[in-house]
Design an enzyme around this catalytic site. Structure first.
Site, PDB file in Angstrom:
ATOM      1  N   TYR A 133      24.536   6.832  77.551  1.00 17.23           N
ATOM      2  CA  TYR A 133      23.093   6.766  77.792  1.00 17.23           C
ATOM      3  C   TYR A 133      22.754   6.157  79.156  1.00 17.23           C
ATOM      4  O   TYR A 133      21.631   6.272  79.621  1.00 17.23           O
ATOM      5  CB  TYR A 133      22.401   5.943  76.700  1.00 17.23           C
ATOM      6  CG  TYR A 133      22.125   6.718  75.433  1.00 17.23           C
ATOM      7  CD1 TYR A 133      23.172   7.149  74.633  1.00 17.23           C
ATOM      8  CD2 TYR A 133      20.821   7.009  75.033  1.00 17.23           C
ATOM      9  CE1 TYR A 133      22.927   7.863  73.471  1.00 17.23           C
ATOM     10  CE2 TYR A 133      20.566   7.717  73.867  1.00 17.23           C
ATOM     11  CZ  TYR A 133      21.627   8.146  73.089  1.00 17.23           C
ATOM     12  OH  TYR A 133      21.379   8.852  71.943  1.00 17.23           O
ATOM     13  N   LYS A 184      36.402   6.002  69.059  1.00 18.37           N
ATOM     14  CA  LYS A 184      37.348   7.120  69.128  1.00 18.37           C
ATOM     15  C   LYS A 184      38.446   6.673  70.074  1.00 18.37           C
ATOM     16  O   LYS A 184      38.667   7.247  71.148  1.00 18.37           O
ATOM     17  CB  LYS A 184      36.603   8.373  69.635  1.00 18.37           C
ATOM     18  CG  LYS A 184      37.397   9.644  69.603  1.00 18.37           C
ATOM     19  CD  LYS A 184      37.554  10.247  68.221  1.00 18.37           C
ATOM     20  CE  LYS A 184      38.459  11.456  68.277  1.00 18.37           C
ATOM     21  NZ  LYS A 184      38.739  12.033  66.947  1.00 18.37           N
ATOM     22  N   ASP A 217      35.005  10.286  63.705  1.00 19.12           N
ATOM     23  CA  ASP A 217      35.009  11.498  62.861  1.00 19.12           C
ATOM     24  C   ASP A 217      35.313  11.136  61.410  1.00 19.12           C
ATOM     25  O   ASP A 217      34.696  11.651  60.480  1.00 19.12           O
ATOM     26  CB  ASP A 217      35.964  12.568  63.418  1.00 19.12           C
ATOM     27  CG  ASP A 217      37.325  12.018  63.841  1.00 19.12           C
ATOM     28  OD1 ASP A 217      37.526  10.789  63.848  1.00 19.12           O
ATOM     29  OD2 ASP A 217      38.204  12.841  64.183  1.00 19.12           O
ATOM     30  N   ASP A 241      23.923   6.531  67.683  1.00 19.07           N
ATOM     31  CA  ASP A 241      22.797   7.461  67.548  1.00 19.07           C
ATOM     32  C   ASP A 241      23.112   8.501  66.474  1.00 19.07           C
ATOM     33  O   ASP A 241      22.321   8.732  65.558  1.00 19.07           O
ATOM     34  CB  ASP A 241      22.549   8.149  68.902  1.00 19.07           C
ATOM     35  CG  ASP A 241      21.457   9.191  68.796  1.00 19.07           C
ATOM     36  OD1 ASP A 241      20.387   8.865  68.234  1.00 19.07           O
ATOM     37  OD2 ASP A 241      21.669  10.329  69.253  1.00 19.07           O
ATOM     38  N   ASP A 245      21.739   8.849  62.159  1.00 16.62           N
ATOM     39  CA  ASP A 245      21.069   9.984  61.504  1.00 16.62           C
ATOM     40  C   ASP A 245      21.818  10.374  60.231  1.00 16.62           C
ATOM     41  O   ASP A 245      21.215  10.654  59.192  1.00 16.62           O
ATOM     42  CB  ASP A 245      20.985  11.192  62.451  1.00 16.62           C
ATOM     43  CG  ASP A 245      19.743  11.146  63.336  1.00 16.62           C
ATOM     44  OD1 ASP A 245      19.130  10.066  63.454  1.00 16.62           O
ATOM     45  OD2 ASP A 245      19.369  12.203  63.896  1.00 16.62           O
TER      46      ASP A 245
HETATM   47  C1  IPM Z   1      16.914   7.544  68.481  1.00 17.59           C
HETATM   48  C2  IPM Z   1      16.537   8.790  69.234  1.00 17.59           C
HETATM   49  C3  IPM Z   1      16.630   8.508  70.713  1.00 17.59           C
HETATM   50  C4  IPM Z   1      18.080   8.167  71.020  1.00 17.59           C
HETATM   51  C5  IPM Z   1      16.149   9.634  71.641  1.00 17.59           C
HETATM   52  C6  IPM Z   1      14.779  10.135  71.256  1.00 17.59           C
HETATM   53  C7  IPM Z   1      16.188   9.222  73.082  1.00 17.59           C
HETATM   54  O1  IPM Z   1      17.317   9.862  68.856  1.00 17.59           O
HETATM   55  O2  IPM Z   1      16.233   6.526  68.647  1.00 17.59           O
HETATM   56  O3  IPM Z   1      17.879   7.577  67.730  1.00 17.59           O
HETATM   57  O4  IPM Z   1      18.877   9.076  71.306  1.00 17.59           O
HETATM   58  O5  IPM Z   1      18.412   7.001  70.970  1.00 17.59           O
HETATM   59 MN    MN Z   2      18.723   9.376  67.259  1.00 17.29          MN
END
Ligand code: IPM
Ligand code: MN
Length: 340
Positions: A133, A184, A217, A241, A245
């Protein structure tokens, strides 16, 4: 009970359902007896489309001075191609994270009834200012057959250590303190070596914490098949990140997932936001799920040391068994408020 402090909070409702869910979260916080003085900032896709403004130095400095920042969601509707990728992500969200030195992204998860990870509680501590990032790299000879694109991953001893140290600290509240480094290391040998060494060195200061390591993984399999193994996961910016999710999905959906972008050194205001996006398709329907925003507000209250209010709201969220689709945004907020 309120301790009668007034907290100055900047509110960036943002786009889509962002303003609706932050509004509901603020209602719940105030109903818990916390006094907030809020100031709204119009930032995000809508603002950019209106006058081209993303974020400038003066606004960033102003935001730094608040006790906390609440953010709803930022981004245009899916399919709206008027804003090039990166303008809002790098120009607003990452600029806030980097500019305010929000070096921890803390994301706690609790598997709701019926989810794959039902009953499991764990947290992801994601390094939030470095890794891929950081923006190291560039494009050479763009658009030619000899085009080169590089995207480096920055891992500093300082950045990794403060993240790992924070993660170890977070294990203290666990019944059986345990920390898993996810990386990793077999392929990303340079960054992996640094992360592994830092985890063993800092871990020596925390002899009661059981330390484990998973390749990223493999962690994707374990999160689905045996999420109960995790206490605190510590990982780099990009792995964190993606994993968060997945963690959201196995614990009931990102409609529940809360996130705190923290500057534990308190040299800038920390920022609290739900993990989910702007969901433009349901704007104005009253159906947006505010639980992730409310849980993010709980993290904000912990940061503001409003511990009792944080606990009461967290309990109301944990005991929530209503149907979000039936109750709607306001109905969920009222339901929580009625059980504070
Ligand atoms: C998150 C989002 C952000 C990230 C994006 C929108 C920049 O996906 O907060 O997880 O990648 O961190
Ligand atoms: Mn995200």
């Amino acid at each position: 009970m309120s301790n009668e402090r007034t907290h100055r909070v900047a509110v960036i409702g943002g786009d889509g359902i962002g303003p609706e869910v932050t509004g509901a979260a603020l209602d719940v916080v105030r109903a818990a007896g916390v006094t907030l003085a809020t100031t709204s900032y119009e930032l995000g896709a809508a603002r950019y489309l209106k006058d081209g403004f993303v974020l400038d130095d003066a606004t960033l400095e102003e935001l730094r001075g608040y006790d906390a920042i609440m953010l709803g969601a930022v981004g245009p509707a899916i399919g709206d191609t008027r804003i090039p990728g990166g303008v809002l992500e790098r120009g607003l969200l990452l600029r806030l994270r980097f500019g305010l030195d929000l070096y921890i992204n803390y994301r706690p998860f609790r598997g709701v009834a019926g989810s794959i990870a039902q009953g499991c509680e764990f947290a992801i501590v994601r390094e939030n200012t470095e890794g891929p990032y950081a923006g190291e790299g560039g494009i050479l000879r763009r658009g030619t057959p000899h085009e080169v694109a590089t995207q480096g991953s920055v891992n500093t001893r300082f950045g990794v250590e403060r993240c790992v140290r924070y993660a170890f600290g977070r294990t203290a509240s666990l019944e059986s303190p345990r920390l898993t480094l996810v990386h990793k290391t077999n392929v990303l040998t340079f960054a992996g070596d640094l992360w592994s060494r830092v985890v063993s060195e800092v871990g020596a200061e925390f002899p009661d914490v059981a330390v484990d390591y998973n390749h990223v993984d493999a962690a994707c399999i374990y999160l689905v098949e045996s999420p109960q193994r995790y206490g605190v996961i510590v990982t780099d910016n990009l792995f964190g990140d993606i994993l968060s999710d997945l963690a959201g999905a196995v614990t009931g959906g990102i409609g529940f997932a809360a996130s705190a972008n923290l500057n534990p050194a308190r040299t800038g205001a920390s920022l609290f936001e739900p993990v989910h996006g702007a969901a433009h398709d349901i704007v104005g329907t009253g159906k947006a799920n505010p639980l992730a925003a409310v849980s993010s507000a709980v993290l904000m209250l912990e940061h503001l040391e409003e511990v009792a209010a944080a606990r009461r709201i967290a309990r109301a969220v944990a005991d929530f068994d209503g149907d979000v689709a039936v109750l709607g945004t306001d109905g969920v907020a009222k339901n929580l408020i009625g059980r504070l």
